[in-house]
Motif scaffolding. Structure first.
Motif, PDB file in Angstrom:
ATOM      1  N   GLU A   4      -1.356  28.132 -17.513  1.00 51.20           N
ATOM      2  CA  GLU A   4      -2.155  29.288 -17.923  1.00 51.20           C
ATOM      3  C   GLU A   4      -1.198  30.414 -18.305  1.00 51.20           C
ATOM      4  O   GLU A   4      -0.116  30.547 -17.731  1.00 51.20           O
ATOM      5  CB  GLU A   4      -3.030  29.777 -16.765  1.00 51.20           C
ATOM      6  CG  GLU A   4      -4.141  28.816 -16.389  1.00 51.20           C
ATOM      7  CD  GLU A   4      -5.500  29.227 -16.932  1.00 51.20           C
ATOM      8  OE1 GLU A   4      -5.824  30.425 -16.920  1.00 51.20           O
ATOM      9  OE2 GLU A   4      -6.232  28.328 -17.377  1.00 51.20           O
ATOM     10  N   VAL A   5      -1.624  31.244 -19.245  1.00 56.32           N
ATOM     11  CA  VAL A   5      -0.869  32.419 -19.637  1.00 56.32           C
ATOM     12  C   VAL A   5      -1.320  33.550 -18.717  1.00 56.32           C
ATOM     13  O   VAL A   5      -2.515  33.717 -18.482  1.00 56.32           O
ATOM     14  CB  VAL A   5      -1.161  32.783 -21.112  1.00 56.32           C
ATOM     15  CG1 VAL A   5      -0.384  34.007 -21.523  1.00 56.32           C
ATOM     16  CG2 VAL A   5      -0.840  31.615 -22.021  1.00 56.32           C
ATOM     17  N   ASP A  33       4.296  36.515 -25.366  1.00 51.27           N
ATOM     18  CA  ASP A  33       3.164  35.640 -25.668  1.00 51.27           C
ATOM     19  C   ASP A  33       2.378  36.133 -26.883  1.00 51.27           C
ATOM     20  O   ASP A  33       1.911  35.337 -27.699  1.00 51.27           O
ATOM     21  CB  ASP A  33       2.238  35.505 -24.449  1.00 51.27           C
ATOM     22  CG  ASP A  33       2.874  34.656 -23.338  1.00 51.27           C
ATOM     23  OD1 ASP A  33       3.802  33.877 -23.640  1.00 51.27           O
ATOM     24  OD2 ASP A  33       2.438  34.792 -22.180  1.00 51.27           O
ATOM     25  N   ILE A  34       2.252  37.457 -27.017  1.00 50.00           N
ATOM     26  CA  ILE A  34       1.564  38.023 -28.190  1.00 50.00           C
ATOM     27  C   ILE A  34       2.359  37.696 -29.456  1.00 50.00           C
ATOM     28  O   ILE A  34       1.796  37.259 -30.460  1.00 50.00           O
ATOM     29  CB  ILE A  34       1.358  39.547 -28.025  1.00 50.00           C
ATOM     30  CG1 ILE A  34       0.365  39.818 -26.880  1.00 50.00           C
ATOM     31  CG2 ILE A  34       0.871  40.181 -29.331  1.00 50.00           C
ATOM     32  CD1 ILE A  34       0.302  41.270 -26.429  1.00 50.00           C
ATOM     33  N   ALA A  35       3.685  37.871 -29.379  1.00 45.82           N
ATOM     34  CA  ALA A  35       4.549  37.580 -30.539  1.00 45.82           C
ATOM     35  C   ALA A  35       4.482  36.102 -30.902  1.00 45.82           C
ATOM     36  O   ALA A  35       4.434  35.749 -32.096  1.00 45.82           O
ATOM     37  CB  ALA A  35       5.989  37.993 -30.242  1.00 45.82           C
ATOM     38  N   LEU A  36       4.461  35.221 -29.891  1.00 50.75           N
ATOM     39  CA  LEU A  36       4.364  33.786 -30.156  1.00 50.75           C
ATOM     40  C   LEU A  36       3.066  33.476 -30.897  1.00 50.75           C
ATOM     41  O   LEU A  36       3.065  32.725 -31.883  1.00 50.75           O
ATOM     42  CB  LEU A  36       4.435  32.996 -28.845  1.00 50.75           C
ATOM     43  CG  LEU A  36       4.231  31.483 -28.965  1.00 50.75           C
ATOM     44  CD1 LEU A  36       5.281  30.839 -29.867  1.00 50.75           C
ATOM     45  CD2 LEU A  36       4.239  30.842 -27.576  1.00 50.75           C
ATOM     46  N   GLY A  37       1.954  34.041 -30.455  1.00 50.01           N
ATOM     47  CA  GLY A  37       0.672  33.840 -31.130  1.00 50.01           C
ATOM     48  C   GLY A  37       0.727  34.266 -32.585  1.00 50.01           C
ATOM     49  O   GLY A  37       0.238  33.565 -33.477  1.00 50.01           O
ATOM     50  N   ILE A  93       6.715  24.586 -25.796  1.00 48.95           N
ATOM     51  CA  ILE A  93       6.407  25.701 -24.895  1.00 48.95           C
ATOM     52  C   ILE A  93       5.122  25.319 -24.169  1.00 48.95           C
ATOM     53  O   ILE A  93       4.047  25.281 -24.777  1.00 48.95           O
ATOM     54  CB  ILE A  93       6.219  27.021 -25.685  1.00 48.95           C
ATOM     55  CG1 ILE A  93       7.503  27.365 -26.451  1.00 48.95           C
ATOM     56  CG2 ILE A  93       5.801  28.143 -24.743  1.00 48.95           C
ATOM     57  CD1 ILE A  93       7.343  28.467 -27.477  1.00 48.95           C
ATOM     58  N   SER A  94       5.243  25.029 -22.885  1.00 46.23           N
ATOM     59  CA  SER A  94       4.094  24.507 -22.141  1.00 46.23           C
ATOM     60  C   SER A  94       3.193  25.650 -21.638  1.00 46.23           C
ATOM     61  O   SER A  94       3.113  25.925 -20.445  1.00 46.23           O
ATOM     62  CB  SER A  94       4.585  23.631 -20.992  1.00 46.23           C
ATOM     63  OG  SER A  94       3.498  22.896 -20.468  1.00 46.23           O
ATOM     64  N   LYS A  95       2.539  26.310 -22.598  1.00 43.73           N
ATOM     65  CA  LYS A  95       1.621  27.416 -22.297  1.00 43.73           C
ATOM     66  C   LYS A  95       0.299  27.167 -23.002  1.00 43.73           C
ATOM     67  O   LYS A  95       0.265  26.548 -24.072  1.00 43.73           O
ATOM     68  CB  LYS A  95       2.200  28.752 -22.781  1.00 43.73           C
ATOM     69  CG  LYS A  95       3.397  29.225 -21.983  1.00 43.73           C
ATOM     70  CD  LYS A  95       3.817  30.603 -22.448  1.00 43.73           C
ATOM     71  CE  LYS A  95       4.947  31.150 -21.593  1.00 43.73           C
ATOM     72  NZ  LYS A  95       5.316  32.502 -22.034  1.00 43.73           N
ATOM     73  N   ARG A  96      -0.777  27.703 -22.421  1.00 47.69           N
ATOM     74  CA  ARG A  96      -2.127  27.493 -22.948  1.00 47.69           C
ATOM     75  C   ARG A  96      -2.414  28.524 -24.054  1.00 47.69           C
ATOM     76  O   ARG A  96      -3.189  29.456 -23.866  1.00 47.69           O
ATOM     77  CB  ARG A  96      -3.150  27.538 -21.824  1.00 47.69           C
ATOM     78  CG  ARG A  96      -2.906  26.418 -20.802  1.00 47.69           C
ATOM     79  CD  ARG A  96      -3.925  26.373 -19.698  1.00 47.69           C
ATOM     80  NE  ARG A  96      -5.141  25.684 -20.107  1.00 47.69           N
ATOM     81  CZ  ARG A  96      -5.292  24.379 -20.193  1.00 47.69           C
ATOM     82  NH1 ARG A  96      -4.294  23.567 -19.909  1.00 47.69           N
ATOM     83  NH2 ARG A  96      -6.444  23.863 -20.555  1.00 47.69           N
ATOM     84  N   ILE A  97      -1.753  28.320 -25.196  1.00 49.59           N
ATOM     85  CA  ILE A  97      -1.926  29.192 -26.367  1.00 49.59           C
ATOM     86  C   ILE A  97      -2.162  28.290 -27.567  1.00 49.59           C
ATOM     87  O   ILE A  97      -1.399  27.355 -27.796  1.00 49.59           O
ATOM     88  CB  ILE A  97      -0.671  30.058 -26.637  1.00 49.59           C
ATOM     89  CG1 ILE A  97      -0.289  30.879 -25.406  1.00 49.59           C
ATOM     90  CG2 ILE A  97      -0.890  30.952 -27.857  1.00 49.59           C
ATOM     91  CD1 ILE A  97       1.054  31.594 -25.524  1.00 49.59           C
ATOM     92  N   ILE A  98      -3.223  28.580 -28.320  1.00 54.49           N
ATOM     93  CA  ILE A  98      -3.479  27.847 -29.562  1.00 54.49           C
ATOM     94  C   ILE A  98      -3.773  28.850 -30.681  1.00 54.49           C
ATOM     95  O   ILE A  98      -4.285  29.942 -30.435  1.00 54.49           O
ATOM     96  CB  ILE A  98      -4.641  26.828 -29.445  1.00 54.49           C
ATOM     97  CG1 ILE A  98      -5.990  27.524 -29.229  1.00 54.49           C
ATOM     98  CG2 ILE A  98      -4.355  25.815 -28.327  1.00 54.49           C
ATOM     99  CD1 ILE A  98      -7.192  26.591 -29.295  1.00 54.49           C
TER     100      ILE A  98
END
Length: 186
Positions: free
Chosen positions: A21-22, A30-34, A68-73
């Motif tokens: 989870e993020v 995380d915002i920049a990655l999105g 990157i094992s994060k819940r971002i799509i």
């Protein structure tokens, strides 16, 4: 800028992990990655930029595909009308399927994946309609109902954050068999 070199391919163990989870509030990272993930999708759909940057076209990207094992799509589904706004364009943090239809659907042409460099024939049966909750880049909780193509795209990406590949849904014994009532989307 994300390129095809940043996208890991099948066989990499990160693609089979359940992503973390993020944490909220969202970090700048995380915002920049999105934003970068969305930029990749838009570039991949622009014929000139895609050729220039050697990108395969994509409508969705999940952080695990970038190792990157994060819940971002990120999803960017263009409209059939070239001058219209995309039918769905958003970055989802910690997306969850809240509910789904009884009816199933699949794409007539099957599915592909930026992390899979081969054709995988067969129907990928998913829910025809889903209700999703997620956090947007501002940290606001959102709820969205999707159907047909958009629903399939988001389910494909949510699978990635759960360590599931699209071909896991294909009937190995008979890849093109469908139960009665499955909606085939062309």
């Amino acid at each position: 800028m994300i390129t095809m070199d940043d996208i890991i391919r099948e066989g990499n163990p990160t693609l089979r992990e359940v992503a973390s989870e993020v944490s909220l509030p969202l970090s700048e990272e995380d915002i920049a990655l999105g934003k970068e993930m969305m930029e990749f999708l838009k570039n991949s759909q622009d014929p000139i930029k895609a050729e220039e940057l050697n990108l395969r076209g994509g409508v969705g990207l999940a952080a695990p595909q970038l190792d990157i094992s994060k819940r971002i799509i990120a999803v960017h589904v263009p409209s059939a009308d070239p001058v219209a706004e995309p039918t769905l364009s958003t970055v989802m943090y910690n997306p969850k399927i809240l509910s789904h239809s009884v009816q199933d659907a699949c794409l007539g042409e099957g599915e592909g994946c930026l992390s899979v460099d081969r054709e995988v024939p067969g129907y990928v049966v998913r829910h025809a309609k889903v209700t999703i909750s997620y956090y947007d880049a501002d940290g606001q909780k959102q709820k969205i109902r999707l159907k047909n193509y958009e629903a399939i795209v988001v389910q494909h990406e949510i699978d990635h954050i759960n360590g599931v590949m699209f071909y896991d849904h294909i009937n190995e014994a008979n890849p093109f068999s469908l139960k009665e009532g499955v909606l085939v989307i062309d």
